[in-house]
Design a protein around this motif. Sequence first.
Motif, mmCIF file in Angstrom:
data_model
loop_
_atom_site.group_PDB
_atom_site.id
_atom_site.type_symbol
_atom_site.label_atom_id
_atom_site.label_comp_id
_atom_site.label_asym_id
_atom_site.label_seq_id
_atom_site.Cartn_x
_atom_site.Cartn_y
_atom_site.Cartn_z
ATOM 1 N N UNK A 8 0.835 -1.200 0.000
ATOM 2 C CA UNK A 8 0.000 0.000 0.000
ATOM 3 C C UNK A 8 0.869 1.248 0.000
ATOM 4 N N UNK A 9 0.600 2.227 -0.867
ATOM 5 C CA UNK A 9 1.323 3.495 -0.764
ATOM 6 C C UNK A 9 1.114 4.102 0.619
ATOM 7 N N UNK A 10 2.206 4.471 1.288
ATOM 8 C CA UNK A 10 2.089 4.902 2.679
ATOM 9 C C UNK A 10 2.762 6.237 2.980
ATOM 10 N N UNK A 11 3.557 6.787 2.047
ATOM 11 C CA UNK A 11 4.225 8.060 2.299
ATOM 12 C C UNK A 11 4.767 8.631 1.001
ATOM 13 N N UNK A 12 4.979 9.943 0.978
ATOM 14 C CA UNK A 12 5.554 10.603 -0.193
ATOM 15 C C UNK A 12 6.428 11.752 0.272
ATOM 16 N N UNK A 13 7.567 11.926 -0.384
ATOM 17 C CA UNK A 13 8.407 13.078 -0.097
ATOM 18 C C UNK A 13 9.130 13.524 -1.356
ATOM 19 N N UNK A 14 9.748 14.694 -1.283
ATOM 20 C CA UNK A 14 10.461 15.241 -2.441
ATOM 21 C C UNK A 14 11.565 16.154 -1.963
ATOM 22 N N UNK A 15 12.629 16.235 -2.763
ATOM 23 C CA UNK A 15 13.793 17.063 -2.471
ATOM 24 C C UNK A 15 13.756 18.295 -3.378
ATOM 25 N N UNK A 16 13.943 19.476 -2.779
ATOM 26 C CA UNK A 16 13.849 20.715 -3.541
ATOM 27 C C UNK A 16 15.047 21.614 -3.251
ATOM 28 N N UNK A 17 15.716 22.055 -4.321
ATOM 29 C CA UNK A 17 16.819 23.002 -4.169
ATOM 30 C C UNK A 17 16.318 24.314 -3.581
ATOM 31 N N UNK A 18 15.199 24.816 -4.132
ATOM 32 C CA UNK A 18 14.551 26.007 -3.565
ATOM 33 C C UNK A 18 13.543 25.527 -2.535
ATOM 34 N N UNK A 19 14.045 25.252 -1.346
ATOM 35 C CA UNK A 19 13.240 24.651 -0.290
ATOM 36 C C UNK A 19 12.085 25.553 0.137
ATOM 37 N N UNK A 20 12.383 26.811 0.372
ATOM 38 C CA UNK A 20 11.330 27.742 0.789
ATOM 39 C C UNK A 20 10.317 27.958 -0.328
ATOM 40 N N UNK A 57 8.994 17.451 2.661
ATOM 41 C CA UNK A 57 9.920 18.078 1.724
ATOM 42 C C UNK A 57 11.259 18.223 2.430
ATOM 43 N N UNK A 58 12.335 18.273 1.638
ATOM 44 C CA UNK A 58 13.679 18.346 2.207
ATOM 45 C C UNK A 58 14.600 19.023 1.200
ATOM 46 N N UNK A 59 15.548 19.852 1.667
ATOM 47 C CA UNK A 59 16.550 20.396 0.740
ATOM 48 C C UNK A 59 17.559 19.314 0.384
ATOM 49 N N UNK A 60 18.234 19.438 -0.758
ATOM 50 C CA UNK A 60 19.204 18.406 -1.150
ATOM 51 C C UNK A 60 20.443 18.436 -0.285
ATOM 52 N N UNK A 61 21.084 17.272 -0.185
ATOM 53 C CA UNK A 61 22.389 17.208 0.460
ATOM 54 C C UNK A 61 23.410 17.877 -0.453
ATOM 55 N N UNK A 62 24.460 18.455 0.091
ATOM 56 C CA UNK A 62 25.491 19.072 -0.748
ATOM 57 C C UNK A 62 25.996 18.095 -1.813
ATOM 58 N N UNK A 63 26.002 18.555 -3.054
ATOM 59 C CA UNK A 63 26.456 17.714 -4.154
ATOM 60 C C UNK A 63 25.401 16.810 -4.733
ATOM 61 N N UNK A 64 24.175 16.900 -4.215
ATOM 62 C CA UNK A 64 23.097 16.019 -4.697
ATOM 63 C C UNK A 64 21.949 16.827 -5.295
ATOM 64 N N UNK A 67 17.294 16.928 -10.253
ATOM 65 C CA UNK A 67 15.969 17.455 -10.557
ATOM 66 C C UNK A 67 14.968 16.949 -9.515
ATOM 67 N N UNK A 68 14.124 17.844 -9.076
ATOM 68 C CA UNK A 68 13.137 17.489 -8.059
ATOM 69 C C UNK A 68 12.124 16.494 -8.605
ATOM 70 N N UNK A 69 11.699 15.570 -7.751
ATOM 71 C CA UNK A 69 10.683 14.582 -8.127
ATOM 72 C C UNK A 69 10.055 14.029 -6.860
ATOM 73 N N UNK A 70 8.783 13.732 -6.921
ATOM 74 C CA UNK A 70 8.108 13.099 -5.801
ATOM 75 C C UNK A 70 8.449 11.621 -5.759
ATOM 76 N N UNK A 71 8.721 11.126 -4.561
ATOM 77 C CA UNK A 71 8.988 9.701 -4.350
ATOM 78 C C UNK A 71 7.843 9.124 -3.528
ATOM 79 N N UNK A 72 7.223 8.079 -4.026
ATOM 80 C CA UNK A 72 6.149 7.395 -3.309
ATOM 81 C C UNK A 72 6.712 6.136 -2.664
ATOM 82 N N UNK A 73 6.366 5.931 -1.396
ATOM 83 C CA UNK A 73 6.840 4.776 -0.642
ATOM 84 C C UNK A 73 5.708 3.765 -0.471
#
Length: 265
Positions: A8-20, A57-64, A67-73
């Motif tokens: 069952x899909x149970x969570x979703x998150x995404x990494x954004x360079x422009x976090x705010x 949502x989360x900002x990227x780790x340095x060097x990572x 392109x932003x994309x939603x990840x479904x868990x």
Amino acid sequence: MTTFATGTPCWADAMFTDFQGAKTFYGDVLGWTFGESSTEFGNYTQAYADGKAVAAVVPPMPGAEERSAWCLYFASDDAAATAEAIRAAGGEVVMGPMRVSEFGTMVIARDPSGVAFGVWEAGQHKGFEKVAEPGAYCWAEVYTRQPRQSDAFFAAVFPYRAQQVDDEQMDFRVFSLTDGPVLGRMAMGEDFPAEVPSHLQVYFAVDDCDAAVARATAGGGQAHFGPMDTPYGRFASLTDPQGAGFAVIDVTRTAGETPKMTDVT
């Protein structure tokens, strides 16, 4: 045991360079509010709809800075066993299994056609606190250029039963668990631009699809398909200003007959 049944899909998150910027955009479009960032986990920040956790949502780790994309868990009672099933079915385990403190264990993987997704074995963090309500996750579909490979893969990794939509103009399959449908699969035809890779699209529920699209475009997003009425609701496919694709759907506004489907053995 997890709150969500395995598969069952149970969570979703995404990494954004422009976090705010991401917080502002999704706050405007979906009405999300945001909790405090967890500095211990790279400023991972949960989003809430009416006080219920619906994504992060989360900002990227340095060097990572990818392109932003939603990840479904997808939920799993045993992330390590699911990782082995992914490999055995021809998929790729990109990360994990990795324990995330007391919250749970995660895996990031790809199916044979390149569709990225996550696996979550819950600890203290069970996943979505609500679904299928405005501002919350509602549905997801695998868009793939290799439908037979994706079909075999997901059916091997998770305990799905499958039904094929009876429509010569569209190759669409629905995967279900005991409680009902949990995932769609659309074969990507010539109408999809060649530069669009196989991917998984997450749908968020809204109370007015057209208004949500208007807010998204006003905030710098793009509408690629719809709004369109279907037997399941009025929906539209979008990308946010940082290129992450998602869809919005008003499940209360339906039109047309539900298509017939045939069980797949």
